[in-house]
Motif scaffolding. Structure first.
Motif, PDB file in Angstrom:
ATOM      1  N   ARG A  27      70.656  69.647  37.882  1.00  0.00           N
ATOM      2  CA  ARG A  27      69.488  69.976  37.074  1.00  0.00           C
ATOM      3  C   ARG A  27      68.965  71.356  37.485  1.00  0.00           C
ATOM      4  O   ARG A  27      68.493  71.543  38.604  1.00  0.00           O
ATOM      5  CB  ARG A  27      68.399  68.924  37.258  1.00  0.00           C
ATOM      6  N   SER A  28      68.997  72.284  36.557  1.00  0.00           N
ATOM      7  CA  SER A  28      68.640  73.656  36.913  1.00  0.00           C
ATOM      8  C   SER A  28      67.192  73.766  37.381  1.00  0.00           C
ATOM      9  O   SER A  28      66.873  74.594  38.235  1.00  0.00           O
ATOM     10  CB  SER A  28      68.896  74.589  35.735  1.00  0.00           C
ATOM     11  N   TYR A  29      66.318  72.921  36.853  1.00  0.00           N
ATOM     12  CA  TYR A  29      64.905  73.024  37.209  1.00  0.00           C
ATOM     13  C   TYR A  29      64.630  72.605  38.654  1.00  0.00           C
ATOM     14  O   TYR A  29      63.536  72.823  39.172  1.00  0.00           O
ATOM     15  CB  TYR A  29      64.036  72.225  36.253  1.00  0.00           C
ATOM     16  N   ALA A  56      81.618  81.926  30.430  1.00  0.00           N
ATOM     17  CA  ALA A  56      80.162  81.799  30.549  1.00  0.00           C
ATOM     18  C   ALA A  56      79.665  82.801  31.577  1.00  0.00           C
ATOM     19  O   ALA A  56      80.465  83.431  32.285  1.00  0.00           O
ATOM     20  CB  ALA A  56      79.773  80.390  30.983  1.00  0.00           C
ATOM     21  N   VAL A  57      78.350  82.929  31.646  1.00  0.00           N
ATOM     22  CA  VAL A  57      77.734  83.613  32.781  1.00  0.00           C
ATOM     23  C   VAL A  57      77.520  82.560  33.873  1.00  0.00           C
ATOM     24  O   VAL A  57      76.956  81.496  33.599  1.00  0.00           O
ATOM     25  CB  VAL A  57      76.402  84.269  32.394  1.00  0.00           C
ATOM     26  N   TYR A  58      77.989  82.872  35.063  1.00  0.00           N
ATOM     27  CA  TYR A  58      77.890  81.942  36.184  1.00  0.00           C
ATOM     28  C   TYR A  58      76.784  82.395  37.135  1.00  0.00           C
ATOM     29  O   TYR A  58      76.710  83.581  37.504  1.00  0.00           O
ATOM     30  CB  TYR A  58      79.218  81.871  36.928  1.00  0.00           C
ATOM     31  N   TYR A  59      75.960  81.446  37.526  1.00  0.00           N
ATOM     32  CA  TYR A  59      74.833  81.705  38.416  1.00  0.00           C
ATOM     33  C   TYR A  59      74.941  80.828  39.655  1.00  0.00           C
ATOM     34  O   TYR A  59      75.321  79.657  39.556  1.00  0.00           O
ATOM     35  CB  TYR A  59      73.508  81.368  37.737  1.00  0.00           C
ATOM     36  N   CYS A  60      74.568  81.368  40.796  1.00  0.00           N
ATOM     37  CA  CYS A  60      74.354  80.509  41.947  1.00  0.00           C
ATOM     38  C   CYS A  60      72.851  80.360  42.156  1.00  0.00           C
ATOM     39  O   CYS A  60      72.060  81.237  41.773  1.00  0.00           O
ATOM     40  CB  CYS A  60      75.039  81.035  43.211  1.00  0.00           C
ATOM     41  N   ALA A  61      72.481  79.228  42.710  1.00  0.00           N
ATOM     42  CA  ALA A  61      71.078  78.889  42.872  1.00  0.00           C
ATOM     43  C   ALA A  61      70.890  78.113  44.173  1.00  0.00           C
ATOM     44  O   ALA A  61      71.826  77.470  44.657  1.00  0.00           O
ATOM     45  CB  ALA A  61      70.590  78.071  41.679  1.00  0.00           C
ATOM     46  N   GLN A  71      71.512  86.854  39.774  1.00  0.00           N
ATOM     47  CA  GLN A  71      71.418  87.525  38.473  1.00  0.00           C
ATOM     48  C   GLN A  71      72.548  87.116  37.522  1.00  0.00           C
ATOM     49  O   GLN A  71      72.491  87.409  36.331  1.00  0.00           O
ATOM     50  CB  GLN A  71      71.445  89.052  38.670  1.00  0.00           C
ATOM     51  N   GLY A  72      73.561  86.459  38.048  1.00  0.00           N
ATOM     52  CA  GLY A  72      74.660  85.983  37.220  1.00  0.00           C
ATOM     53  C   GLY A  72      75.848  86.934  37.201  1.00  0.00           C
ATOM     54  O   GLY A  72      75.691  88.141  37.400  1.00  0.00           O
ATOM     55  N   PHE A  92      75.905  77.187  38.494  1.00  0.00           N
ATOM     56  CA  PHE A  92      75.616  76.827  37.113  1.00  0.00           C
ATOM     57  C   PHE A  92      76.299  77.838  36.197  1.00  0.00           C
ATOM     58  O   PHE A  92      76.658  78.934  36.636  1.00  0.00           O
ATOM     59  CB  PHE A  92      74.104  76.846  36.853  1.00  0.00           C
ATOM     60  N   ARG A  93      76.446  77.463  34.944  1.00  0.00           N
ATOM     61  CA  ARG A  93      76.986  78.405  33.972  1.00  0.00           C
ATOM     62  C   ARG A  93      76.288  78.213  32.635  1.00  0.00           C
ATOM     63  O   ARG A  93      75.791  77.138  32.329  1.00  0.00           O
ATOM     64  CB  ARG A  93      78.498  78.240  33.815  1.00  0.00           C
ATOM     65  N   GLN A  94      76.269  79.303  31.884  1.00  0.00           N
ATOM     66  CA  GLN A  94      75.649  79.263  30.567  1.00  0.00           C
ATOM     67  C   GLN A  94      76.479  80.075  29.599  1.00  0.00           C
ATOM     68  O   GLN A  94      76.651  81.286  29.773  1.00  0.00           O
ATOM     69  CB  GLN A  94      74.213  79.782  30.623  1.00  0.00           C
ATOM     70  N   ALA A  95      76.968  79.399  28.586  1.00  0.00           N
ATOM     71  CA  ALA A  95      77.715  80.059  27.526  1.00  0.00           C
ATOM     72  C   ALA A  95      76.759  80.397  26.395  1.00  0.00           C
ATOM     73  O   ALA A  95      75.703  79.762  26.258  1.00  0.00           O
ATOM     74  CB  ALA A  95      78.829  79.139  27.037  1.00  0.00           C
ATOM     75  N   PRO A  96      77.109  81.375  25.569  1.00  0.00           N
ATOM     76  CA  PRO A  96      76.220  81.756  24.455  1.00  0.00           C
ATOM     77  C   PRO A  96      75.883  80.570  23.571  1.00  0.00           C
ATOM     78  O   PRO A  96      76.781  79.824  23.152  1.00  0.00           O
ATOM     79  CB  PRO A  96      77.037  82.807  23.703  1.00  0.00           C
ATOM     80  N   GLY A  97      74.591  80.388  23.314  1.00  0.00           N
ATOM     81  CA  GLY A  97      74.149  79.325  22.432  1.00  0.00           C
ATOM     82  C   GLY A  97      74.138  77.946  23.056  1.00  0.00           C
ATOM     83  O   GLY A  97      73.863  76.961  22.363  1.00  0.00           O
ATOM     84  N   LYS A  98      74.445  77.863  24.354  1.00  0.00           N
ATOM     85  CA  LYS A  98      74.477  76.563  25.018  1.00  0.00           C
ATOM     86  C   LYS A  98      73.470  76.519  26.163  1.00  0.00           C
ATOM     87  O   LYS A  98      73.028  77.548  26.670  1.00  0.00           O
ATOM     88  CB  LYS A  98      75.882  76.276  25.545  1.00  0.00           C
ATOM     89  N   GLU A  99      73.145  75.321  26.567  1.00  0.00           N
ATOM     90  CA  GLU A  99      72.233  75.149  27.697  1.00  0.00           C
ATOM     91  C   GLU A  99      72.958  75.432  29.008  1.00  0.00           C
ATOM     92  O   GLU A  99      74.183  75.351  29.099  1.00  0.00           O
ATOM     93  CB  GLU A  99      71.688  73.721  27.713  1.00  0.00           C
ATOM     94  N   ARG A 100      72.146  75.778  30.012  1.00  0.00           N
ATOM     95  CA  ARG A 100      72.723  76.008  31.338  1.00  0.00           C
ATOM     96  C   ARG A 100      73.266  74.690  31.880  1.00  0.00           C
ATOM     97  O   ARG A 100      72.603  73.660  31.848  1.00  0.00           O
ATOM     98  CB  ARG A 100      71.653  76.589  32.263  1.00  0.00           C
TER      99      ARG A 100
END
Length: 128
Positions: A111-113, A92-97, A120-121, A37-45
């Motif tokens: 879906r992140s949920y 963006a900040v990239y996360y693995c899950a 930690q990204g 997943f990734r999340q840019a500033p001001g945006k949803e993951r």
């Protein structure tokens, strides 16, 4: 308990490449589907990509399809995200899950949920 640690982020050039790694510990990787997943500033993951544990099926968002490649090495408990043809909008900040394969649904891969464990990204910045 599962732990995930991302690495490989940094500064990339437009049109260039970066490779992210996600090392999983605590349990064997083959029991989990792994997503990036990734999340840019001001945006949803945003879900970027996912790989299953059984047949290694892969999934990509439209924004990265054809440019990013996800792979896994169960023996090394590692999932890789090869990012080519980078664009500034990949910043963006990239996360693995991870989610147990028994709980994973293909219709919800992005879906992140749906994911239970997160790293930690790692920051990816694409700029000239």
């Amino acid at each position: 308990q599962l732990q995930l640690v991302e690495s490989g982020g940094g500064l990339g050039q437009p049109g260039g490449s970066l490779r992210l790694s996600c090392v999983v510990s605590g349990r064997t990787l083959d029991r989990y589907a792994i997503g990036w997943f990734r999340q840019a500033p001001g945006k949803e993951r945003e879900g970027v990509s996912c790989i299953t544990s059984s047949d290694g099926s892969t999934y990509y968002s439209d924004s990265v399809k054809g440019r990013f490649t996800i792979s896994r090495d169960n023996a090394k408990n590692t999932v890789l995200l090869q990012m080519n043809s980078l664009k500034p909008e990949d910043t963006a900040v990239y996360y693995c899950a991870a989610v147990p394969v028994a709980h994973w649904l293909v219709s919800r891969w992005n879906r992140s949920y749906e994911y239970d464990f997160w790293g930690q990204g790692t920051q990816v910045t694409v700029s000239s």
